[in-house]
Every structure is written in C-alpha cells, then in structure tokens.
Design an enzyme around this catalytic site. Sequence first.
Site, PDB file in Angstrom:
ATOM      1  N   HIS A  28       5.938  -4.947  -8.794  1.00 37.74           N
ATOM      2  CA  HIS A  28       4.487  -4.516  -9.168  1.00 37.74           C
ATOM      3  C   HIS A  28       4.527  -4.044 -10.651  1.00 37.74           C
ATOM      4  CE1 HIS A  28       4.282  -4.007  -4.770  1.00 37.74           C
ATOM      5  NE2 HIS A  28       3.306  -4.912  -4.886  1.00 37.74           N
ATOM      6  N   GLN A  52      -7.413 -11.161   4.002  1.00 34.45           N
ATOM      7  CA  GLN A  52      -6.263 -12.052   3.814  1.00 34.45           C
ATOM      8  C   GLN A  52      -5.059 -11.963   4.917  1.00 34.45           C
ATOM      9  OE1 GLN A  52      -5.595 -10.267  -0.237  1.00 34.45           O
ATOM     10  NE2 GLN A  52      -3.356 -10.480   0.356  1.00 34.45           N
ATOM     11  N   SER A 177       6.793  -5.705  -0.606  1.00 37.99           N
ATOM     12  CA  SER A 177       6.632  -4.464   0.200  1.00 37.99           C
ATOM     13  C   SER A 177       7.052  -4.764   1.688  1.00 37.99           C
ATOM     14  CB  SER A 177       5.139  -4.312   0.026  1.00 37.99           C
ATOM     15  OG  SER A 177       4.681  -3.984  -1.166  1.00 37.99           O
ATOM     16  N   ARG A 178       7.108  -5.881   1.982  1.00 37.84           N
ATOM     17  CA  ARG A 178       7.442  -6.451   3.505  1.00 37.84           C
ATOM     18  C   ARG A 178       8.919  -6.268   3.615  1.00 37.84           C
ATOM     19  NH1 ARG A 178       2.825 -10.025   3.045  1.00 37.84           N
ATOM     20  NH2 ARG A 178       1.445  -9.523   4.758  1.00 37.84           N
TER      21      ARG A 178
HETATM   22  P1  AMP Z   1       1.163  -7.533  -3.278  1.00 34.64           P
HETATM   23  O1  AMP Z   1       1.062  -6.063  -3.697  1.00 34.64           O
HETATM   24  O2  AMP Z   1       2.206  -8.078  -2.593  1.00 34.64           O
HETATM   25  O3  AMP Z   1      -0.117  -8.289  -3.068  1.00 34.64           O
HETATM   26  O4  AMP Z   1       1.490  -8.015  -4.885  1.00 34.64           O
HETATM   27  C1  AMP Z   1       0.605  -7.734  -6.013  1.00 34.64           C
HETATM   28  C2  AMP Z   1       1.345  -8.458  -7.212  1.00 34.64           C
HETATM   29  O5  AMP Z   1       2.582  -8.272  -7.270  1.00 34.64           O
HETATM   30  C3  AMP Z   1       1.226  -9.913  -6.849  1.00 34.64           C
HETATM   31  O6  AMP Z   1       0.543 -10.793  -7.857  1.00 34.64           O
HETATM   32  C4  AMP Z   1       2.407 -10.267  -6.408  1.00 34.64           C
HETATM   33  O7  AMP Z   1       2.841 -11.791  -6.944  1.00 34.64           O
HETATM   34  C5  AMP Z   1       3.305  -9.208  -7.496  1.00 34.64           C
HETATM   35  N1  AMP Z   1       4.846  -9.275  -7.020  1.00 34.64           N
HETATM   36  C6  AMP Z   1       5.006  -9.043  -5.528  1.00 34.64           C
HETATM   37  N2  AMP Z   1       6.338  -8.858  -5.549  1.00 34.64           N
HETATM   38  C7  AMP Z   1       6.785  -9.362  -6.975  1.00 34.64           C
HETATM   39  C8  AMP Z   1       8.166  -9.542  -7.357  1.00 34.64           C
HETATM   40  N3  AMP Z   1       9.262  -9.315  -6.591  1.00 34.64           N
HETATM   41  N4  AMP Z   1       8.387  -9.700  -8.648  1.00 34.64           N
HETATM   42  C9  AMP Z   1       7.158 -10.051  -9.484  1.00 34.64           C
HETATM   43  N5  AMP Z   1       6.129  -9.862  -8.996  1.00 34.64           N
HETATM   44  C10 AMP Z   1       5.780  -9.554  -7.602  1.00 34.64           C
END
Ligand code: AMP
Length: 284
Positions: A28, A52, A177-178
């Site tokens: 993030h 979602q 996060s998971r």
């Molecule tokens: P999320 O909080 O999982 O919805 O992710 C928010 C944003 O962070 C999304 O655009 C994800 O693709 C990006 N993201 C999550 N994990 C990674 C990672 N390991 N590397 C780069 N971007 C990430």
Amino acid sequence: MKEAARQARAENHLIGLVPTMGALHEGHLSLVRRAKQECSRVYASIFVNPKQFGPNEDFTKYPRAFESDSEKFAALEVDGLFAPPLEEIYPPGFSTYVDVEGISERLEGKSRPGHFRGVATIVLKLFEITQPDFAYFGRKDAQQVAVINKMVRDLNLSVQIVVCPIVREADGLALSSRNAYLSGEERRAAATLHRSLEAARAELKRGTRDSLQLQEVMRGAFEKESLAKLDYAELVAADSFEPVSHIFRASYVLVAARFGKTRLLDNMLVEPVGEGSEELLFHL
Ligand code: AMP
C-alpha cells in the site's frame, strides 16, 4: 471529502487517489510514495467494502487497524484520509451498481461471484467523491486493474489509472493484508505461489510458449506442497484477460490458491522485449 477535493481542483492541484481496505503494508505504502511523486494532493481511502465480499467470505474478520494505518499515512504526508462509515457509502435503499460485463465473470470473478461488481461500484463512488486526476493500484490484483481500466474507458471517466509493481517478502510471497491469517506452516507453504511463477518463468526462458505446458509446470510446483490447494493457474492476454493458447504478446500468468482457509493470489506479467521480438521481459 467532496468539498476538500473541489477546493483542491479549484486551486489547480493534481489529485492522486490511493484506495485501500486498510491493514496497511509496504505494498500500500509503495502506491502512496508513487502518488506523492506525481501529484500535488494525495488522498488515501480506507474502506472495507462489504459489496466485494461473498456471503461466506471474510468481511467481518478482515483485519482492521485504523490507528496505526492513519499514522502510516501521516508519516508519508498524505494530504487527506477518507475513511467513511459504512452507512454513508451504502445508506438504506442503496441500489445502483456497476457491472463490467465479460471480464468480471472469469477467473477471480468465477471463484468470487459478484466480487468485481462490488469493486467497480466502490471505485466509481470513490472517484466521484475525490475527483482524482490519477488513481494508484497494485499489479498484485491484475484483474481488478483490468476491470477498472475497462470501466474508465466504457464510462468515459477522466481519471488515469497508474499500475504499480508487486511488493514482496524475501521468499517471494506478495504482501497482502490476508497474509496475517496464515499459521506458521501455511506461511511457509504460501511461497508456493511465487515458486510456481518462477517455474513458469524458467520454462518460458527454455523456449516453451504453449499455455498447457506452462500450466502443467505451475501445477507441478503445487503438487509438492500438501498445505497448498491450487484454485487456478491461467495464462491470459494482458489487455482483455481472455485465455491465450500461446505466449506471444503481453500476457499475465495468474495463480490463485488456498492455504487452510486463506485464499491468496499472485501473478507475473510477461511481454516481448520489442515488437515481434522472441525475447521476453518478466515482471514478477
Ligand atoms: P487492498 O487494501 O488489498 O484493497 O489493496 C489496496 C491496493 O493496494 C490495491 O490496489 C492493491 O492491488 C494494492 N496492493 C496490495 N498488495 C500489494 C503488493 N504486495 N504490492 C503492490 N500493491 C499491492
């Protein structure tokens, strides 16, 4: 948030938006750093979007860490954090959704019916509220990026989507996060995702271009790991996400698997070095 964005636009700021569901990690934060380089106002959002998540998914137990998240955003000098309460985004009687047909039904969409409808709907709402010039997404969720890009084109949205590289742990596991759900053993097994992509890369370097053969090699990486349950290993065209029988143009190698109850994703973008070139570039 709308008022702040309206004022920033009136002052001719370039607005960047980084949408997240919180429980922040370096993936993030890499999006925020990129946005800070390119925009004069950077807004981040934290919203765990129930639309979602499927009925049997992890919405209620999804990690929430608002205090430490807001400190992390503040340390990177984010100009605004938008973290609306659920009922403000989905008030009683909410009934309008964005359906990006076709691409939303395959792969992740097939494993998680309704997932991309929820994603497209919240992302459009966030765009409307924050009025960004640029919005930053991670390539880790490659199909999500493809769905959002399609929505932007189909609905003539004015935002430009910026796709950022995948941030990984030392053993190759993509940050997520998971990952916090994983037991010690499952965490060790989760490196299989990355290993299967490495195996596909090695096979491509040997000259194999046939998707069935590449899928076989990826499945092989999972057979050695009893704690990993492969959901899919697929090769698709980078733009359309349609399956490809051979790797000749820009393509994604995608993998999804379960480790206990935790479902994780990974991918590798493969593209010819130049027009018509046999040599491939790998973005892992
Ligand atoms: P999320 O909080 O999982 O919805 O992710 C928010 C944003 O962070 C999304 O655009 C994800 O693709 C990006 N993201 C999550 N994990 C990674 C990672 N390991 N590397 C780069 N971007 C990430």
